[in-house]
Design a protein around this motif. Sequence first.
Motif, PDB file in Angstrom:
ATOM      1  N   LEU A   1      14.267  24.520  -8.039  1.00 38.98           N
ATOM      2  CA  LEU A   1      14.858  23.184  -7.957  1.00 38.98           C
ATOM      3  C   LEU A   1      16.193  23.140  -8.690  1.00 38.98           C
ATOM      4  O   LEU A   1      16.467  23.974  -9.566  1.00 38.98           O
ATOM      5  N   PRO A   2      17.031  22.173  -8.362  1.00 36.38           N
ATOM      6  CA  PRO A   2      18.321  22.048  -9.053  1.00 36.38           C
ATOM      7  C   PRO A   2      18.139  21.800 -10.549  1.00 36.38           C
ATOM      8  O   PRO A   2      17.131  21.238 -10.995  1.00 36.38           O
ATOM      9  N   ALA A   3      19.122  22.227 -11.323  1.00 37.19           N
ATOM     10  CA  ALA A   3      19.105  22.001 -12.770  1.00 37.19           C
ATOM     11  C   ALA A   3      19.278  20.523 -13.067  1.00 37.19           C
ATOM     12  O   ALA A   3      19.957  19.789 -12.333  1.00 37.19           O
ATOM     13  N   MET A   4      18.647  20.081 -14.149  1.00 36.48           N
ATOM     14  CA  MET A   4      18.806  18.718 -14.644  1.00 36.48           C
ATOM     15  C   MET A   4      19.101  18.809 -16.132  1.00 36.48           C
ATOM     16  O   MET A   4      18.535  19.655 -16.841  1.00 36.48           O
TER      17      MET A   4
ATOM     18  N   HIS B   1      14.706   9.316 -10.580  1.00 37.15           N
ATOM     19  CA  HIS B   1      14.001   9.596  -9.330  1.00 37.15           C
ATOM     20  C   HIS B   1      14.376  10.956  -8.736  1.00 37.15           C
ATOM     21  O   HIS B   1      13.841  11.325  -7.688  1.00 37.15           O
ATOM     22  N   ARG B   2      15.279  11.693  -9.369  1.00 37.48           N
ATOM     23  CA  ARG B   2      15.808  12.894  -8.720  1.00 37.48           C
ATOM     24  C   ARG B   2      14.807  14.043  -8.690  1.00 37.48           C
ATOM     25  O   ARG B   2      14.715  14.747  -7.686  1.00 37.48           O
ATOM     26  N   LEU B   3      14.042  14.245  -9.754  1.00 36.58           N
ATOM     27  CA  LEU B   3      13.074  15.336  -9.732  1.00 36.58           C
ATOM     28  C   LEU B   3      12.046  15.103  -8.621  1.00 36.58           C
ATOM     29  O   LEU B   3      11.663  16.042  -7.911  1.00 36.58           O
ATOM     30  N   ARG B   4      11.626  13.865  -8.455  1.00 30.37           N
ATOM     31  CA  ARG B   4      10.687  13.548  -7.376  1.00 30.37           C
ATOM     32  C   ARG B   4      11.317  13.860  -6.017  1.00 30.37           C
ATOM     33  O   ARG B   4      10.646  14.370  -5.107  1.00 30.37           O
ATOM     34  N   ALA B   5      12.620  13.557  -5.867  1.00 29.72           N
ATOM     35  CA  ALA B   5      13.305  13.839  -4.608  1.00 29.72           C
ATOM     36  C   ALA B   5      13.403  15.342  -4.371  1.00 29.72           C
ATOM     37  O   ALA B   5      13.237  15.811  -3.238  1.00 29.72           O
ATOM     38  N   TYR B   6      13.688  16.118  -5.423  1.00 31.26           N
ATOM     39  CA  TYR B   6      13.755  17.570  -5.269  1.00 31.26           C
ATOM     40  C   TYR B   6      12.408  18.126  -4.820  1.00 31.26           C
ATOM     41  O   TYR B   6      12.338  19.013  -3.957  1.00 31.26           O
ATOM     42  N   ARG B   7      11.343  17.620  -5.404  1.00 33.71           N
ATOM     43  CA  ARG B   7      10.021  18.099  -5.028  1.00 33.71           C
ATOM     44  C   ARG B   7       9.692  17.726  -3.580  1.00 33.71           C
ATOM     45  O   ARG B   7       9.074  18.518  -2.848  1.00 33.71           O
ATOM     46  N   ALA B   8      10.085  16.520  -3.173  1.00 34.20           N
ATOM     47  CA  ALA B   8       9.847  16.125  -1.784  1.00 34.20           C
ATOM     48  C   ALA B   8      10.634  17.022  -0.830  1.00 34.20           C
ATOM     49  O   ALA B   8      10.134  17.402   0.241  1.00 34.20           O
TER      50      ALA B   8
END
Length: 613
Positions: free
Chosen positions: A502-505, A457-464
């Motif tokens: 966005l932060p690295a993943m 769920h983190r990429l979605r949170a970064y985009r939000a």
Amino acid sequence: MDGGIPSGSVRVKPVALWLLLSLAKLWLAARLPAFGDEAFYIQEGRRLAWAYSDLPGLTAWLTRLGQEIFGQGLFAARLPFFLLGALLPWQLWRISARWFGPEVADRAALLAMLMPLGGLMGVLALPDVPLLVAGLLCVDGLAAMMAGRRGAGATALAAGLVLGALAHYRFAAFLAAGLAGLLLAPAGRRLLREPRLWLALAAGALAWWPLLRWNLDHAGAGLGFQFVDRHPWTWHAEGLVWPLIQAVLLTPLLFAALLGTLVEAWRRRREGAAWPFLFGAGAMATLGWFLLGFFADSDRVSFHWPLAGWLLACCAAPVLLWRWRRPWRRLCLGMAAAGSLALLAYLAVLADPDGRRALAGSPAYADNFSGWSEVAEATRRRLQAMPTGTRLVADNFMLGAQLSLALGRDDVLVLEHPLNAKHGRAPQLRHWGLLAEHRPGGSVLVVLEDTARPGKHRLRAYRALCEWAGSLDSPEVLNVDHGRKRFLLFALPAPERGGCVLPAMADLESPRPGQQLESAFEVAGWAIKPGAGVARVEVLLDGEPVAEAIYGHARPDVLDYWGLLRDGADTGVGLRARVEAGNRSGAAWLSLRVHGRDGSVEELPAMPVRFAR
């Protein structure tokens, strides 16, 4: 009196144990970091009200009382709970002495203190402490009334009912248990004709008004959360593990003894007032939770809910336990003592930063105690480098409360987050005006608790967050305890600047956590940094670079999973490396350090591995 204990038994004096336990609890209360919910209760205490979205007012009032009397800080906020927790064994002693005599009462108090969860009540500022005190005060009042002391008993009952209504919604279950005990006991049924009982019940009923008024003013948000939203109300098999969990928490032989006490109470339900009351109230307060566990919330911690029933069973448990053969009785007491010592030792480990770090690779890692002091220090340092008046925004209610406590500021805003709703705190944040639905103007520091969300769920949170902020630069990364707790600090640029980095993943697909490695091994995985791209990736062992990964292998599956696969997209996000670890042996931590094309450097959470000796 019905002790059922041989007259030649050695009388156990619990006072020495109580003193030792109190000293240990004081030390833990002074050393343990703030538990996640504790910080929020202290935050509520700085905004006194009759009730809040998650609880009635008593817990918040006690944290405020502690700080008003003993000074500011977490330890002061915990002291009222410590004092209430110290009362619990003596409440049990009083009830047991009334029913079974002082010798049984001594042993009942001893059992309550040896019970791991019961003995350590009062270390943390949690509502369970006044809730238990209120429940036992009600039992003591009813016991006194059934014994003929109607005036004193009604006063104690009224006090317990008021405290319980101000402590927690869960006190409603205590009321049901008390009613079951009252109806099963002939002396209890006779009390239903006693006016003073109804006066006590009326006083207790009035104490629910602040909570009901809060719900009327907020569309029933608290009631909806406690009794509807948090429970699936459909059958699920997790309830089957309840006996096992209780046996582990109480220790197996003590669990058997307490269950046996309920069986004994059923067998002797026609004898006097104590046994039928104990069966009705004790069974409802223990086995009732067992049945509810098949339908109620299984996502949050609920193993402590039956504690009141087990403590009540302790009042009569010595009658049964001291009939056991001496080796079995000693084994039962020894196992309970060992369980309490193990819990004390575990909490002592959690009180030390090195101890928490040592647990990072195990299931025993305590997420709710960890990372708060480190993120508060990083936030304080970052704010000092930013303009005066910078607004502070936290990722979720728990982080917001921890930063508010550590930094001594009441203006910490909180983003929308699943945890806020999951724990019933979103309505309260909105009521306080602390829910950051829109980005504030001027300079803003956002602190994100990256590990508060599942990885998927983190990429979605970064985009939000990008949409909320308008623009993002690469964050400052804080990995605590090898990344088991990970925080991202974003100093937001001016609102007119567009675009988000966005932060690295990244993920290490090989090796896997806990795998045993040779001195030379292969690493494979992937890394992405939306908005900037990845320049290079280093492989780290125990925080030190040991290899440069070959980055750029085609991995369209990774981009497709994250919804980043577009026509013409560069799919070269895979990485490989060969690591020469030299003469390493034993445990180590393996991780990646991602260098972005924007110049950023972000270290990803580490995973434990082992090297052959």
